[in-house]
Scaffold this active site. Structure first.
Site, short mmCIF file in Angstrom:
data_model
loop_
_atom_site.label_atom_id
_atom_site.label_comp_id
_atom_site.label_asym_id
_atom_site.label_seq_id
_atom_site.Cartn_x
_atom_site.Cartn_y
_atom_site.Cartn_z
N CYS A 1 3.46 0.47 -3.94
CA CYS A 1 4.57 -0.47 -3.77
C CYS A 1 4.50 -1.49 -4.90
O CYS A 1 4.68 -2.69 -4.69
CB CYS A 1 4.56 -1.13 -2.40
SG CYS A 1 3.00 -1.89 -1.93
N CYS B 1 -5.06 6.60 2.36
CA CYS B 1 -5.15 5.14 2.49
C CYS B 1 -4.18 4.77 3.61
O CYS B 1 -3.07 4.31 3.35
CB CYS B 1 -4.81 4.45 1.19
SG CYS B 1 -5.79 5.02 -0.23
N ALA B 2 -4.58 4.94 4.85
CA ALA B 2 -3.63 5.15 5.93
C ALA B 2 -3.02 3.90 6.53
O ALA B 2 -1.89 3.94 7.01
CB ALA B 2 -4.29 5.97 7.04
N ALA B 3 -3.75 2.78 6.60
CA ALA B 3 -3.26 1.62 7.35
C ALA B 3 -1.93 1.11 6.78
O ALA B 3 -1.73 1.12 5.57
CB ALA B 3 -4.30 0.50 7.33
N PRO B 4 -1.00 0.69 7.65
CA PRO B 4 -1.10 0.63 9.12
C PRO B 4 -0.72 1.92 9.84
O PRO B 4 -0.59 1.92 11.06
CB PRO B 4 -0.12 -0.48 9.47
CG PRO B 4 0.94 -0.35 8.43
CD PRO B 4 0.22 0.05 7.15
N GLY B 5 -0.51 3.00 9.10
CA GLY B 5 -0.26 4.30 9.72
C GLY B 5 1.18 4.75 9.76
O GLY B 5 1.47 5.82 10.30
N GLY B 6 2.09 3.97 9.20
CA GLY B 6 3.51 4.32 9.31
C GLY B 6 3.86 5.65 8.66
O GLY B 6 4.61 6.45 9.22
N LYS B 7 3.33 5.90 7.47
CA LYS B 7 3.67 7.15 6.78
C LYS B 7 3.03 8.35 7.46
O LYS B 7 3.63 9.42 7.54
CB LYS B 7 3.24 7.06 5.31
CG LYS B 7 3.99 5.98 4.52
CD LYS B 7 3.53 5.91 3.08
CE LYS B 7 4.23 4.81 2.31
NZ LYS B 7 3.83 3.46 2.80
N ASP C 1 -14.08 5.61 2.47
CA ASP C 1 -13.59 5.29 1.14
C ASP C 1 -12.85 6.51 0.59
O ASP C 1 -13.45 7.57 0.38
CB ASP C 1 -14.78 4.94 0.24
CG ASP C 1 -14.38 4.63 -1.19
OD1 ASP C 1 -13.18 4.66 -1.51
OD2 ASP C 1 -15.30 4.36 -2.00
#
Length: 439
Positions: free
Chosen positions: A376, A256-262, A304
């Site tokens: 979170c 669940c990538a957005a916004p990509g920080g991790k 998905d």
């Protein structure tokens, strides 16, 4: 062309959109801020929107006591204007004569001259009766801490001994936290460059890539931004890269990538074959922009996470990270509009989605591989509730211990609450797949 407008009138229109029409604070602010050419006005608008969203449940309730008849339905912008007036008086502590006069004038500017007298009367009444009204609002946890009643009750249920501290922490200003991109900059050298630019920056005491600034600022003006030397990322979101145990050559899924920080942080740590999956197509460009600015490469697909058949080629992953869609109740201090938009009825649907994603992504994990489940959220139903249900249904899954300098053990996994170590609230559970499991 947008008409010229004062900061208070614009704040009232924008806050009504956020609090009464369900628009996100970020989207509304992005539209409103360019309408103000003066930097001081933009700063005041930012404060009014952030504190307006943060304290709306308190001052919305106060207006029910101050008005003979509610106006939030028939005059939503004036209702929001009154909230901004109370924010100016109580939170920003602006001089009362200026705050009241400018707010009354904003009613006329908003083409509601007949309501200017009402705005003046309500704000003056608050000043006269402030002590009594504040005491009544403080008597109820929901209005004392400006949380919706359902959320205040849920936190009291899940954190009975710490509820007041958790709710209070959600109303504090978070620091600005950066993550040094170790592929392009040394953290110590970056800190010195920032100090040379008159930034009060400290090295985070236990996050290896973390830097802390006391207040938000325009990060695009900081030295090193254009060169991709750092990214903005709260410390609790920097923890996953430490927990995953990353090594060069691993195949990694960010589900669940957005916004990509991790995903970016993982790629900064090791040379990985990383697949980033994101459900919302409109969020994918930002992931790619972050990769490009930081000089990182990964495959990004729209899909998905709960249905791998649409994006998985059958090759198992050594590491899987699921930053699951959740209530965001752990990051309310940074995203204050969450308290306005989330509903109690949302939780069951979120839990079902989390369970579906976790079970589906487990299929893609190699035997002996590790999966990190992250939310979170502060709510146990989304955290250990989801993980315990998964463990009960999967004999090939076991938990690995987590111990961090801040936070506390959960029934399974680890929980950081808002304000622990001055971090955002976040939950982690680290699972390992049995080596005897079928691929």
């Amino acid at each position: 062309m947008s008409r010229a407008i004062s900061v208070r009138a614009l704040a009232a229109e924008a806050l009504a959109d956020i609090a009464l029409s369900g628009h996100s604070l970020r989207d509304v602010a992005d539209r409103a801020l360019p309408r103000l050419p003066d930097a001081r006005d933009r700063a005041l608008l930012t404060a009014l929107l952030n504190d307006g969203a943060r304290w709306w449940p308190r001052f919305d309730a106060a207006l029910d006591r101050l008005l003979d008849k509610p106006i939030r339905r028939n005059e939503p912008v004036i209702h929001a204007l009154l909230v901004t007036g109370l924010i100016q008086l109580e939170v920003l502590e602006l001089p009362s004569y200026a705050a009241v006069a400018a707010t009354v004038e904003a009613a006329r500017e908003l083409r509601r001259p007949r309501l200017a007298g009402l705005v003046n009367a309500v704000l003056r009444r608050w000043q006269r009766e402030r002590e009594t009204l504040s005491a009544a609002l403080d008597a109820v946890p929901a209005t004392r801490h400006a949380h919706p009643a359902w959320l205040a009750d849920a936190i009291a249920r899940d954190w009975p001994d710490q509820a007041d501290a958790v709710l209070a922490a959600a109303n504090t200003e978070p620091p600005l936290m950066l993550r040094a991109n170790r592929r392009r900059a040394e953290r110590d050298e970056l800190a010195e460059r920032l100090r040379a630019a008159d930034q009060a920056v400290e090295l985070h005491p236990w996050l290896a890539d973390g830097l802390v600034l006391p207040h938000s600022t325009d990060i695009t003006r900081l030295p090193g931004f254009g060169e991709g030397h750092f990214a903005v990322q709260d410390g609790s979101a920097q923890v996953p890269a430490d927990l995953l145990g990353l090594d060069d050559g691993q195949r990694v899924l960010d589900a669940c990538a957005a916004p990509g920080g991790k995903a970016c942080h993982a790629l900064e740590r090791a040379r990985l074959d990383l697949l980033a999956v994101e459900f919302e197509a409109k969020r994918v460009p930002r992931i790619r922009q972050n990769f490009a600015r930081l000089g990182l490469e990964a495959e990004v697909v729209i899909g998905d996470a709960g249905d791998p058949s649409g994006w998985w080629d059958g090759r198992p992953f050594d590491r899987v990270m699921i930053d699951a869609p959740c209530s965001a109740t752990g990051v309310i201090r940074r995203r204050p509009d969450v308290r306005l938009h989330r509903r109690a009825a949302d939780i069951a649907a979120l839990v079902a989605q989390q369970e579906r994603i976790l079970a589906a992504c487990w299929q893609t994990l190699a035997p002996g591989g590790r999966l990190l489940y992250v939310t979170c959220s502060l709510l146990r139903a989304e955290n250990e509730g989801v993980v315990n249900a998964f463990l009960a249904a999967h004999d090939d899954a076991s938990t690995l211990p987590i111990s961090l300098p801040v936070g506390q053990p959960a029934a399974v996994g680890w929980q950081i609450r808002p304000g622990d170590g001055d971090l955002d609230g976040m939950y982690y559970a680290l699972l390992e797949k049995s080596r005897s499991s079928a691929a």
